[in-house]
Motif scaffolding. Structure first.
Motif, mmCIF file in Angstrom:
data_model
loop_
_atom_site.group_PDB
_atom_site.id
_atom_site.type_symbol
_atom_site.label_atom_id
_atom_site.label_comp_id
_atom_site.label_asym_id
_atom_site.label_seq_id
_atom_site.Cartn_x
_atom_site.Cartn_y
_atom_site.Cartn_z
ATOM 1 N N GLN A 175 77.527 105.317 -53.365
ATOM 2 C CA GLN A 175 77.280 106.294 -51.955
ATOM 3 C C GLN A 175 77.485 107.703 -52.158
ATOM 4 O O GLN A 175 78.654 108.082 -52.491
ATOM 5 C CB GLN A 175 78.129 105.461 -50.902
ATOM 6 N N PHE A 182 90.221 108.465 -50.297
ATOM 7 C CA PHE A 182 90.644 106.783 -50.550
ATOM 8 C C PHE A 182 91.967 106.347 -49.944
ATOM 9 O O PHE A 182 92.083 105.534 -49.051
ATOM 10 C CB PHE A 182 90.305 106.312 -51.905
ATOM 11 N N VAL A 227 91.535 103.822 -46.827
ATOM 12 C CA VAL A 227 91.156 102.388 -47.128
ATOM 13 C C VAL A 227 92.297 101.593 -47.128
ATOM 14 O O VAL A 227 93.380 102.175 -47.893
ATOM 15 C CB VAL A 227 90.522 102.142 -48.334
ATOM 16 N N ASP A 278 87.472 96.344 -48.202
ATOM 17 C CA ASP A 278 86.851 97.091 -48.305
ATOM 18 C C ASP A 278 86.426 97.462 -49.622
ATOM 19 O O ASP A 278 85.811 98.690 -49.912
ATOM 20 C CB ASP A 278 87.290 98.430 -47.598
ATOM 21 N N LEU A 279 86.683 96.757 -50.740
ATOM 22 C CA LEU A 279 86.523 96.803 -51.948
ATOM 23 C C LEU A 279 85.399 96.015 -52.461
ATOM 24 O O LEU A 279 85.020 95.088 -51.833
ATOM 25 C CB LEU A 279 87.557 96.661 -52.924
ATOM 26 N N LYS A 300 84.498 99.791 -53.867
ATOM 27 C CA LYS A 300 83.546 101.297 -53.568
ATOM 28 C C LYS A 300 83.186 102.166 -54.744
ATOM 29 O O LYS A 300 84.149 102.203 -55.558
ATOM 30 C CB LYS A 300 84.545 102.042 -52.715
ATOM 31 N N ASN A 301 82.064 102.847 -54.505
ATOM 32 C CA ASN A 301 81.859 103.882 -55.477
ATOM 33 C C ASN A 301 81.156 104.815 -54.789
ATOM 34 O O ASN A 301 80.283 104.627 -53.963
ATOM 35 C CB ASN A 301 80.864 103.214 -56.477
ATOM 36 N N LEU A 302 81.912 106.037 -54.960
ATOM 37 C CA LEU A 302 81.701 107.292 -54.039
ATOM 38 C C LEU A 302 80.911 108.597 -54.986
ATOM 39 O O LEU A 302 81.774 108.569 -55.999
ATOM 40 C CB LEU A 302 82.649 107.604 -52.956
ATOM 41 N N SER A 351 84.852 105.214 -58.814
ATOM 42 C CA SER A 351 84.828 103.798 -58.325
ATOM 43 C C SER A 351 86.163 103.108 -58.092
ATOM 44 O O SER A 351 87.212 103.624 -58.775
ATOM 45 C CB SER A 351 84.351 102.779 -59.553
#
Ligand code: 5CA
Length: 447
Positions: free
Chosen positions: A75, A126, A130, A135-136, A138-140, A170
């Motif tokens: 994202q 993060f 989080v 919520d995992l 995640k890759n931002l 990640s």
């Protein structure tokens, strides 16, 4: 006369300062051609301004990177270029980074810095936001300017001090899930570079100041590359990765990564001639340009910066992280190193600043001008990016400039051809020229 749009420009109005002579400060061909083709100008050592033509290519490359990151489930966001020194003290890298880090003091005497990379800042975000494993993963990622005060900035945008990088981060609950995140990025890199017309080789890499125990560099082979590479010749025959990928099929991802890592491939930092298992006959020794680098470093930053989530059983778990970089501005030079000839740049279609260069051989001739105007408007209308060389210059000057700039197609319109109802369509990469009717030229370019 139609007005210029950003995707249909008249050369007479476009800011494109091309140079006939090769600037003496440029040592490698991509740097020479980027200066000659009016793409960049140096602002100070290792820092460049991107002129309109160079900027277009930079944005095309950025967009391919973005699309493939998004496809792989990352994202996009945007973090600032300026960071607080505090978070770097927390991770312990403030001192480690040494002189390569550009340190800044603000008016309140607070220590700031121009970010060379973003592990600390993203981990802080993060950690603050989080709370739970739900919520995992995640890759931002973001695509942002970085600054590293390199001792020897050189080769133009290839080793700059300020450079444009895509960096993704990640976050996962355990190492297995972290491995899946790593594989997703690995495979998305194969696709990303293939879309740019590049043949890349993933190589086992040293992790340097980023840290961690699993890392691959993605290199393209080029004589002017800064790294010495040693790899099995099998890599030279591997098909580039253009197939569709199901990023939810973790077994297939692992297979693909396996296929691309089963042969020996290392840069000089890791290569040990004595321990190399490949027969001399099968070993390619070459030079390469590192266009991407991925790292899995587990809890190196999350531990120090308190990036923890509540696990399924309520226990706190420190998250596992990886980071994934692509040198977006370096790629502009890298692609030119891989794709040029004696006359200039040969842009792969996907990253070309414009698709078609329209050349009017006799500016001021009513028939030529009218035909060119008509084609220019039609190409624009069909969504084809076109640059119309409408300058009152000799044909030779226009041809040389167009070769230098390297647009994939040249559409040449002159008085003699027009009388016979034909124009010339030239493919820059193959040099194939064809005389065709204006209609079929249009159909070909827009088809
Ligand atoms: N944080 C990690 C991954 S996000 C990181 O910074 N990795 S890196 O140091 O390997 O940089 C990522 C990519 O940026 C490199 O593969 C390279 O393509 C590009 N890059 C690094 N330094 C420069 C530089 N001085 N000039 C141009 N591009 C660079």
């Amino acid at each position: 006369m139609t007005t210029d749009t950003s995707n249909a420009v008249r050369r007479s109005r476009y800011f494109l300062p091309t140079l006939k002579e090769t600037p003496s400060e440029a040592q490698i061909v991509s740097h020479q051609l980027m200066l000659r083709a009016g793409m960049v100008r140096q602002a100070s050592a290792g820092i460049y301004s991107w002129l309109p033509m160079g900027f277009r290519v930079l944005k095309k490359i950025e967009q391919i990177v973005r699309e493939e990151q998004n496809r792989a489930g990352a994202q996009e966001m945007l973090m600032p270029t300026i960071q607080s020194a505090d978070i770097w003290k927390e991770s312990g890298r403030y001192d480690d980074y040494g002189k390569e880090m550009l340190r800044i003091t603000d008016r309140h005497d607070r220590e700031m810095l121009f970010g060379p990379t973003n592990e600390e800042l993203i981990t802080q975000i993060f950690a603050n936001e989080v709370r739970t494993y739900r919520d995992l993963p995640k890759n931002l990622y973001h695509i942002q300017w970085k600054f590293r005060d390199e001792v020897r900035p050189r080769f133009g945008v290839m080793r700059g001090r300020e450079f444009y990088m895509k960096d993704a981060y990640s976050f996962d609950l355990d190492a297995d899930a972290g491995r899946v995140a790593y594989n997703k990025m690995f495979v998305s890199y194969l696709r990303t570079f293939a879309r740019m017309g590049l043949q890349v080789i993933p190589m086992q890499a040293d992790t340097g100041p980023i840290g961690g125990d699993m890392s691959h560099e993605f290199l393209i082979l080029a004589e002017t590359g800064e790294s010495e590479v040693y790899c099995h010749r099998a890599y030279q025959d591997m098909d580039v990765m253009t197939t569709d990928v199901d990023y939810d099929d973790h077994a297939a991802l692992a297979d693909t990564v396996g296929r691309w890592t089963e042969h020996y491939a290392m840069t000089d930092e890791m290569h040990d001639a004595a321990a190399c298992p490949v027969d001399a006959a099968d070993l390619v020794e070459a030079r390469g340009i590192e266009v991407g680098h991925i790292f899995f470093f587990g809890s190196k930053y999350s531990e120090k910066m308190g990036a923890r989530v509540a696990g399924p059983d309520g226990e706190e778990v420190t998250v596992e992280m990886g980071s994934y970089g692509i040198g977006v501005s370096r790629l502009v030079g890298g692609i030119i190193e891989a794709s040029h000839d004696d006359d200039g740049i040969v842009w792969p279609v996907a990253v070309a600043p414009f698709n078609t260069g329209l050349i009017n051989l006799r500016q001021g001739d009513d028939a030529c001008d009218a035909a060119c105007e008509d084609v220019f408007a039609k190409l624009d209308g069909a969504g084809i990016e076109v640059m119309y060389d409408d300058r009152p210059e000799r044909a030779g000057v226009k041809f040389a400039d167009m070769e230098l700039i390297g647009l994939p197609w040249q559409l040449v319109i002159g008085p003699r051809g027009l009388k016979n109802g034909v124009v010339e369509l030239k493919n820059r990469a193959s040099s194939d020229k064809e005389e065709v009717s204006l209609e079929s030229a249009l159909a070909r370019l827009t088809g």
